[in-house]
Design a protein around this motif. Structure first.
Motif, PDB file in Angstrom:
ATOM      1  N   GLY A  71     104.727  85.270  33.884  1.00  0.00           N
ATOM      2  CA  GLY A  71     104.458  84.700  35.194  1.00  0.00           C
ATOM      3  C   GLY A  71     103.922  83.291  35.104  1.00  0.00           C
ATOM      4  N   SER A  72     103.842  82.626  36.259  1.00  0.00           N
ATOM      5  CA  SER A  72     103.367  81.237  36.329  1.00  0.00           C
ATOM      6  C   SER A  72     104.091  80.360  35.315  1.00  0.00           C
ATOM      7  N   HIS A  73     105.414  80.509  35.260  1.00  0.00           N
ATOM      8  CA  HIS A  73     106.262  79.729  34.343  1.00  0.00           C
ATOM      9  C   HIS A  73     105.921  79.989  32.886  1.00  0.00           C
ATOM     10  N   GLY A  74     105.386  81.178  32.586  1.00  0.00           N
ATOM     11  CA  GLY A  74     105.153  81.557  31.194  1.00  0.00           C
ATOM     12  C   GLY A  74     103.728  81.445  30.720  1.00  0.00           C
ATOM     13  N   PHE A  75     102.808  81.005  31.582  1.00  0.00           N
ATOM     14  CA  PHE A  75     101.413  80.886  31.180  1.00  0.00           C
ATOM     15  C   PHE A  75     100.746  82.251  30.995  1.00  0.00           C
ATOM     16  N   ASP A  76     101.273  83.275  31.631  1.00  0.00           N
ATOM     17  CA  ASP A  76     100.643  84.593  31.660  1.00  0.00           C
ATOM     18  C   ASP A  76     101.729  85.632  31.369  1.00  0.00           C
ATOM     19  N   ILE A  77     101.598  86.385  30.270  1.00  0.00           N
ATOM     20  CA  ILE A  77     102.655  87.283  29.807  1.00  0.00           C
ATOM     21  C   ILE A  77     102.111  88.688  29.588  1.00  0.00           C
ATOM     22  N   SER A  78     102.867  89.673  30.050  1.00  0.00           N
ATOM     23  CA  SER A  78     102.502  91.067  29.808  1.00  0.00           C
ATOM     24  C   SER A  78     103.729  91.827  29.337  1.00  0.00           C
ATOM     25  N   GLY A  79     103.487  93.027  28.797  1.00  0.00           N
ATOM     26  CA  GLY A  79     104.594  93.829  28.305  1.00  0.00           C
ATOM     27  C   GLY A  79     104.222  95.290  28.199  1.00  0.00           C
ATOM     28  N   PRO A  80     105.133  96.097  27.681  1.00  0.00           N
ATOM     29  CA  PRO A  80     104.900  97.541  27.574  1.00  0.00           C
ATOM     30  C   PRO A  80     103.655  97.869  26.740  1.00  0.00           C
ATOM     31  N   GLY A  81     103.093  99.017  27.014  1.00  0.00           N
ATOM     32  CA  GLY A  81     101.949  99.474  26.227  1.00  0.00           C
ATOM     33  C   GLY A  81     100.662  98.751  26.507  1.00  0.00           C
ATOM     34  N   GLY A  82     100.571  98.081  27.657  1.00  0.00           N
ATOM     35  CA  GLY A  82      99.350  97.383  28.012  1.00  0.00           C
ATOM     36  C   GLY A  82      99.203  96.011  27.395  1.00  0.00           C
ATOM     37  N   PHE A  83     100.272  95.481  26.794  1.00  0.00           N
ATOM     38  CA  PHE A  83     100.201  94.144  26.197  1.00  0.00           C
ATOM     39  C   PHE A  83      99.963  93.082  27.269  1.00  0.00           C
ATOM     40  N   HIS A  84      99.083  92.123  26.951  1.00  0.00           N
ATOM     41  CA  HIS A  84      98.808  91.021  27.884  1.00  0.00           C
ATOM     42  C   HIS A  84      98.271  89.838  27.091  1.00  0.00           C
ATOM     43  N   ASP A  85      98.811  88.658  27.359  1.00  0.00           N
ATOM     44  CA  ASP A  85      98.329  87.440  26.704  1.00  0.00           C
ATOM     45  C   ASP A  85      98.494  86.282  27.679  1.00  0.00           C
ATOM     46  N   HIS A  86      97.721  85.221  27.453  1.00  0.00           N
ATOM     47  CA  HIS A  86      97.847  84.030  28.274  1.00  0.00           C
ATOM     48  C   HIS A  86      97.496  82.808  27.430  1.00  0.00           C
ATOM     49  N   LEU A  87      97.808  81.651  27.966  1.00  0.00           N
ATOM     50  CA  LEU A  87      97.565  80.403  27.259  1.00  0.00           C
ATOM     51  C   LEU A  87      96.121  79.962  27.506  1.00  0.00           C
ATOM     52  N   ASP A  88      95.327  79.880  26.424  1.00  0.00           N
ATOM     53  CA  ASP A  88      93.906  79.544  26.561  1.00  0.00           C
ATOM     54  C   ASP A  88      93.702  78.192  27.229  1.00  0.00           C
ATOM     55  N   ALA A  89      94.576  77.227  26.899  1.00  0.00           N
ATOM     56  CA  ALA A  89      94.426  75.887  27.471  1.00  0.00           C
ATOM     57  C   ALA A  89      94.552  75.915  28.988  1.00  0.00           C
ATOM     58  N   ALA A  90      95.340  76.842  29.501  1.00  0.00           N
ATOM     59  CA  ALA A  90      95.500  76.955  30.949  1.00  0.00           C
ATOM     60  C   ALA A  90      94.250  77.554  31.589  1.00  0.00           C
ATOM     61  N   VAL A  91      93.615  78.478  30.907  1.00  0.00           N
ATOM     62  CA  VAL A  91      92.400  79.098  31.439  1.00  0.00           C
ATOM     63  C   VAL A  91      91.324  78.041  31.659  1.00  0.00           C
ATOM     64  N   GLU A  92      91.246  77.071  30.745  1.00  0.00           N
ATOM     65  CA  GLU A  92      90.236  76.013  30.865  1.00  0.00           C
ATOM     66  C   GLU A  92      90.409  75.186  32.141  1.00  0.00           C
ATOM     67  N   MET A  93      91.617  75.192  32.701  1.00  0.00           N
ATOM     68  CA  MET A  93      91.892  74.357  33.870  1.00  0.00           C
ATOM     69  C   MET A  93      91.801  75.121  35.189  1.00  0.00           C
ATOM     70  N   LEU A  94      91.384  76.373  35.154  1.00  0.00           N
ATOM     71  CA  LEU A  94      91.272  77.149  36.377  1.00  0.00           C
ATOM     72  C   LEU A  94      90.353  76.496  37.415  1.00  0.00           C
ATOM     73  N   PRO A  95      89.195  75.914  37.014  1.00  0.00           N
ATOM     74  CA  PRO A  95      88.355  75.251  38.023  1.00  0.00           C
ATOM     75  C   PRO A  95      89.069  74.109  38.746  1.00  0.00           C
ATOM     76  N   GLU A  96      89.902  73.354  38.020  1.00  0.00           N
ATOM     77  CA  GLU A  96      90.637  72.265  38.668  1.00  0.00           C
ATOM     78  C   GLU A  96      91.675  72.811  39.648  1.00  0.00           C
ATOM     79  N   LEU A  97      92.310  73.912  39.278  1.00  0.00           N
ATOM     80  CA  LEU A  97      93.261  74.538  40.197  1.00  0.00           C
ATOM     81  C   LEU A  97      92.543  75.044  41.444  1.00  0.00           C
ATOM     82  N   ASP A  98      91.344  75.590  41.259  1.00  0.00           N
ATOM     83  CA  ASP A  98      90.560  76.052  42.410  1.00  0.00           C
ATOM     84  C   ASP A  98      90.276  74.893  43.370  1.00  0.00           C
ATOM     85  N   GLU A  99      89.862  73.764  42.818  1.00  0.00           N
ATOM     86  CA  GLU A  99      89.552  72.597  43.644  1.00  0.00           C
ATOM     87  C   GLU A  99      90.792  72.078  44.371  1.00  0.00           C
TER      88      GLU A  99
END
Length: 270
Positions: free
Chosen positions: A94-122
């Motif tokens: 999702g989000s053009h590949g920044f957030d990925i999930s898969g079978p068996g509860g797999f989930h990963d995301h790009l750490d660099a994107a997490v750091e920018m969440l406050p800017e997205l909020d603003e």
């Protein structure tokens, strides 16, 4: 000199690819990547109303059961597109590949994107305020992106939407602005997109795009990143009547043609 890419209308039909010459081997099954809006499901004026047709869902279930790796790669929020497709055994980027999930509860995301969440909020709060007076404008927050829809905005007001997004981009140097079908987006300005997500998933699947058939079906500008990274080794298939130049290898006329293509692919599976 940049390579000249052909207009969509000049590309060969992807249905003919399966009809005429494509043979699949049991020990080397293809990998299938699919965009959602405009590819699997019609684009709706209200994004919440988009839905996956039941017959397409059934075909995807059978393709997955045949042993293929299947991933849906979308600009939508990962949880949103996973909910709309409703098949837990698929991968979702999702989000053009920044957030990925898969079978068996797999989930990963790009750490660099997490750091920018406050800017997205603003930026989200600011855009909602700026565009509150533009009838039809919709500011949709995803976890790692902000989508600004103007499909329902009067032509005379579209420039106001664009100018607001551009101004917000200037206020946040770590965000970048993308365009698409009646949409602008702001997302983290890092080297990551649908193409990078495809390469990342291919590594996770432990397949080599040099020797394994890889299909990517998409309709929008952001899908060009995926067509590009496949570089002729995989098969990029663009969907829709858009006459723009594209790096895809084949074309399908519309969403019903995608559905037919998926059925034909299922029939071809050994």
């Amino acid at each position: 000199m940049e390579k000249p890419y052909p207009p969509l209308k000049e590309l060969p039909d992807a249905l003919a690819l399966l009809d005429e010459r494509f043979n699949l081997k049991p020990d080397n099954l293809p990998v299938l990547f699919l965009d959602f809006d405009g590819t699997l499901a019609p684009i709706e004026n209200d994004p919440e109303k988009a839905s996956l047709p039941a017959e397409v869902k059934d075909t995807l279930v059978k393709i997955k059961q045949a042993g293929l790796h299947v991933a849906v790669v979308s600009g939508r929020d990962r949880a949103d597109v996973a909910r709309k497709v409703g098949l837990p055994d698929l991968y979702y980027a999702g989000s053009h590949g920044f957030d990925i999930s898969g079978p068996g509860g797999f989930h990963d995301h790009l750490d660099a994107a997490v750091e920018m969440l406050p800017e997205l909020d603003e930026a989200e709060a600011s855009l909602k305020k700026q565009l509150s007076g533009v009838k039809g404008a919709l500011v949709e927050r995803k976890r790692f992106a902000i989508a600004i829809h103007y499909r329902n905005v009067a032509d005379t007001e579209v420039d106001k939407v664009r100018e607001a997004v551009e101004a917000e981009k200037q206020q946040h140097s770590r965000l970048k602005m993308l365009g698409g079908k009646k949409i602008y987006e702001l997302k983290p300005d890092v080297k990551w997109d649908k193409g990078q997500a495809v390469l990342w998933l291919l590594k996770r699947f432990e397949v080599d795009k040099e020797s394994t058939p890889v299909f990517y079906l998409g309709d929008d500008l952001t899908d060009e990143d995926a067509f590009r990274v496949l570089g002729g080794k995989g098969l990029g298939i663009i969907v829709g009547p858009d006459g723009r130049e594209t790096e895809a290898d084949y074309a399908l006329e519309d969403i019903p043609a995608v559905h037919l293509w998926l059925k034909k692919l299922l029939e071809k599976l050994p």
